[in-house]
Design a protein around this motif. Structure first.
Motif, PDB file in Angstrom:
ATOM      1  N   UNK A 141      -1.642   7.316   1.543  1.00 56.23           N
ATOM      2  CA  UNK A 141      -2.318   6.072   1.714  1.00 56.23           C
ATOM      3  C   UNK A 141      -1.247   4.895   2.187  1.00 56.23           C
ATOM      4  N   UNK A 142      -1.425   3.477   1.964  1.00 60.39           N
ATOM      5  CA  UNK A 142      -0.711   2.485   2.450  1.00 60.39           C
ATOM      6  C   UNK A 142      -0.300   1.746   1.207  1.00 60.39           C
ATOM      7  N   UNK A 143       1.151   1.954   1.051  1.00 55.32           N
ATOM      8  CA  UNK A 143       1.753   1.747  -0.279  1.00 55.32           C
ATOM      9  C   UNK A 143       2.924   0.401  -0.151  1.00 55.32           C
ATOM     10  N   UNK A 144       2.850  -0.541  -0.790  1.00 49.75           N
ATOM     11  CA  UNK A 144       3.964  -1.581  -0.551  1.00 49.75           C
ATOM     12  C   UNK A 144       5.238  -1.183  -1.018  1.00 49.75           C
ATOM     13  N   UNK A 145       6.337  -1.906  -0.892  1.00 47.14           N
ATOM     14  CA  UNK A 145       7.536  -1.495  -1.053  1.00 47.14           C
ATOM     15  C   UNK A 145       7.828  -1.707  -2.498  1.00 47.14           C
ATOM     16  N   UNK A 146       7.184  -2.790  -3.257  1.00 47.00           N
ATOM     17  CA  UNK A 146       7.214  -2.906  -4.605  1.00 47.00           C
ATOM     18  C   UNK A 146       6.678  -1.814  -5.554  1.00 47.00           C
ATOM     19  N   UNK A 147       5.397  -1.192  -5.026  1.00 51.79           N
ATOM     20  CA  UNK A 147       4.757  -0.150  -5.631  1.00 51.79           C
ATOM     21  C   UNK A 147       5.800   1.225  -5.536  1.00 51.79           C
ATOM     22  N   UNK A 148       6.520   1.506  -4.581  1.00 54.88           N
ATOM     23  CA  UNK A 148       7.251   2.474  -4.293  1.00 54.88           C
ATOM     24  C   UNK A 148       8.619   2.428  -5.340  1.00 54.88           C
ATOM     25  N   UNK A 149       8.927   1.061  -5.512  1.00 57.23           N
ATOM     26  CA  UNK A 149      10.232   0.613  -6.230  1.00 57.23           C
ATOM     27  C   UNK A 149       9.591   1.145  -7.813  1.00 57.23           C
ATOM     28  N   UNK A 152       9.501   4.733  -8.541  1.00 57.38           N
ATOM     29  CA  UNK A 152      11.004   5.254  -8.305  1.00 57.38           C
ATOM     30  C   UNK A 152      11.636   5.010  -9.842  1.00 57.38           C
ATOM     31  N   UNK A 153      11.546   3.797 -10.289  1.00 56.27           N
ATOM     32  CA  UNK A 153      11.785   3.407 -11.797  1.00 56.27           C
ATOM     33  C   UNK A 153      11.027   4.411 -12.569  1.00 56.27           C
ATOM     34  N   UNK A 154       9.800   4.733 -12.493  1.00 56.93           N
ATOM     35  CA  UNK A 154       9.331   5.566 -13.462  1.00 56.93           C
ATOM     36  C   UNK A 154      10.040   7.004 -13.578  1.00 56.93           C
ATOM     37  N   UNK A 155      10.246   7.372 -12.296  1.00 57.90           N
ATOM     38  CA  UNK A 155      10.787   8.854 -11.993  1.00 57.90           C
ATOM     39  C   UNK A 155      12.115   8.884 -12.576  1.00 57.90           C
ATOM     40  N   UNK A 166      11.564  11.845  -4.741  1.00 57.21           N
ATOM     41  CA  UNK A 166      10.459  11.092  -3.965  1.00 57.21           C
ATOM     42  C   UNK A 166      10.719  11.197  -2.780  1.00 57.21           C
ATOM     43  N   UNK A 167       9.662  11.266  -1.860  1.00 52.33           N
ATOM     44  CA  UNK A 167       9.717  11.459  -0.680  1.00 52.33           C
ATOM     45  C   UNK A 167       8.635  10.569   0.079  1.00 52.33           C
ATOM     46  N   UNK A 168       9.171   9.593   0.997  1.00 52.74           N
ATOM     47  CA  UNK A 168       8.337   8.594   1.394  1.00 52.74           C
ATOM     48  C   UNK A 168       8.366   8.517   2.967  1.00 52.74           C
ATOM     49  N   UNK A 169       7.103   8.678   3.625  1.00 58.07           N
ATOM     50  CA  UNK A 169       6.974   8.922   4.984  1.00 58.07           C
ATOM     51  C   UNK A 169       6.294   7.544   5.623  1.00 58.07           C
ATOM     52  N   UNK A 196      16.704  12.019  -4.478  1.00 61.41           N
ATOM     53  CA  UNK A 196      16.811  12.834  -5.233  1.00 61.41           C
ATOM     54  C   UNK A 196      17.421  12.323  -6.518  1.00 61.41           C
ATOM     55  N   UNK A 197      16.771  12.497  -7.752  1.00 58.32           N
ATOM     56  CA  UNK A 197      17.371  12.174  -9.076  1.00 58.32           C
ATOM     57  C   UNK A 197      17.850  13.346  -9.805  1.00 58.32           C
TER      58      UNK A 197
END
Length: 216
Positions: A141-149, A152-155, A166-169, A196-197
Motif C-alpha cells: 500500500x501507500x504508507x507514511x513515514x510516521x506509520x513506518x516509524x 518500527x517502535x512496536x517491533x 522490517x523491510x520497506x520498499x 534488523x532488530x
C-alpha cells in the motif's frame, strides 16, 4: 511527465489566501504539468481527533475523482528454517549485511532455499542456526513515514531470536530518494531499506539509494 518537486511548508505563517507565499504555491500546483495527472497522497494528522480521510473529503468537494488506496496484507508461516546469524557489532564481515538482506528477500518471495538448489549460494558465507517457525507479513500500500516509524517502535518491543526485521520498499518512480537526492530510477530503481532488530536493542540498518551506493 518530467520529475517535479514542490516543497510546501504547511506551518508557514503566510500560507493564507492573501499572502504571496500562498499564491506561489497555488500557481505551482495549477501548472499544466499537474492538472491532468493522477496524484497519490497519504496524510497522518498530528491531531488524533482529525480524521485522515478529511483530505480526501476536501478533494471530493472540489469535484475531483477520489479513490481509496486499499492496503493488501498477506501472512504466512515457514517452519524448520536455517536462519543466518550476523553480529552487527563485529564489523568483520563486510558482505554479511548484503547476504542477510538477500536472504530476507528470498524468504519474502517464498523461494526454495534447499542446499540442493542453486539458490543456497546466497547464504553460504554466513553462520546459520535452526529456527522452528518464522512469521512473514506482507503489507502492500501507500504508507507514511510516521506509520513506518510507529510500526518500527512496536517491533522493537518484541525480543525475537535471532532477530526480527522490517523491510520497506518505496516507489520506483518517486522523484526524490533518501537525503532529498534525485531518484535516478532510469538506471537503478532502488528506493528501499531494511532494519534488523537484535535482542539487547541492537539493530542493523541497510539502505539502498539511487546513487548505486549501498549504505549500512
Amino acid at each position: 511527465m518530467p520529475d517535479s518537486v514542490i516543497r510546501i511548508d504547511l506551518k508557514h505563517p503566510d500560507l493564507r489566501n492573501d499572502k504571496p507565499y500562498f499564491q506561489r504555491v497555488k500557481r505551482a500546483l495549477e501548472n499544466e504539468a499537474f492538472t491532468n495527472q493522477s496524484l497519490q497522497f497519504t496524510w497522518d494528522p498530528s491531531d488524533s481527533s482529525i480524521c485522515p480521510s478529511s483530505a480526501a473529503a476536501y478533494f471530493n468537494s472540489q469535484n475531483c475523482t477520489v479513490r481509496t488506496c486499499h492496503t493488501k496484507v498477506k501472512v504466512h508461516r515457514e517452519r524448520s528454517l536455517r536462519c543466518p546469524k550476523y553480529d552487527p557489532k563485529s564489523g568483520k564481515d563486510v558482505d554479511g549485511p548484503h547476504e542477510l538482506v538477500e536472504y530476507l528477500s528470498m524468504r519474502m518471495l517464498s523461494c526454495d532455499m534447499d542446499r540442493n538448489e542453486i539458490l543456497n549460494s546466497y547464504c553460504e558465507n554466513l553462520d546459520t542456526e535452526d529456527v522452528d517457525t518464522a512469521l512473514m507479513v506482507h503489507c502492500k500500500g501507500f504508507f507514511s513515514a510516521s506509520f513506518i516509524n510507529r510500526l518500527w517502535n512496536e517491533l522493537r518491543k518484541i525480543s525475537l531470536e535471532p532477530w526480527s526485521a522490517l523491510c520497506v520498499n518505496g516507489f520506483e518512480f518517486t522523484p526524490l530518494t533518501f537525503f532529498n537526492r534525485e531518484h535516478t530510477f532510469t538506471t537503478n530503481g532502488d528506493n528501499n531499506f531494511a532494519i534488523l532488530h537484535y535482542p539487547g536493542n541492537a539493530f542493523l540498518l541497510y539502505q539502498n539509494s539511487s546513487s548505486n551506493k549501498k549504505q549500512y
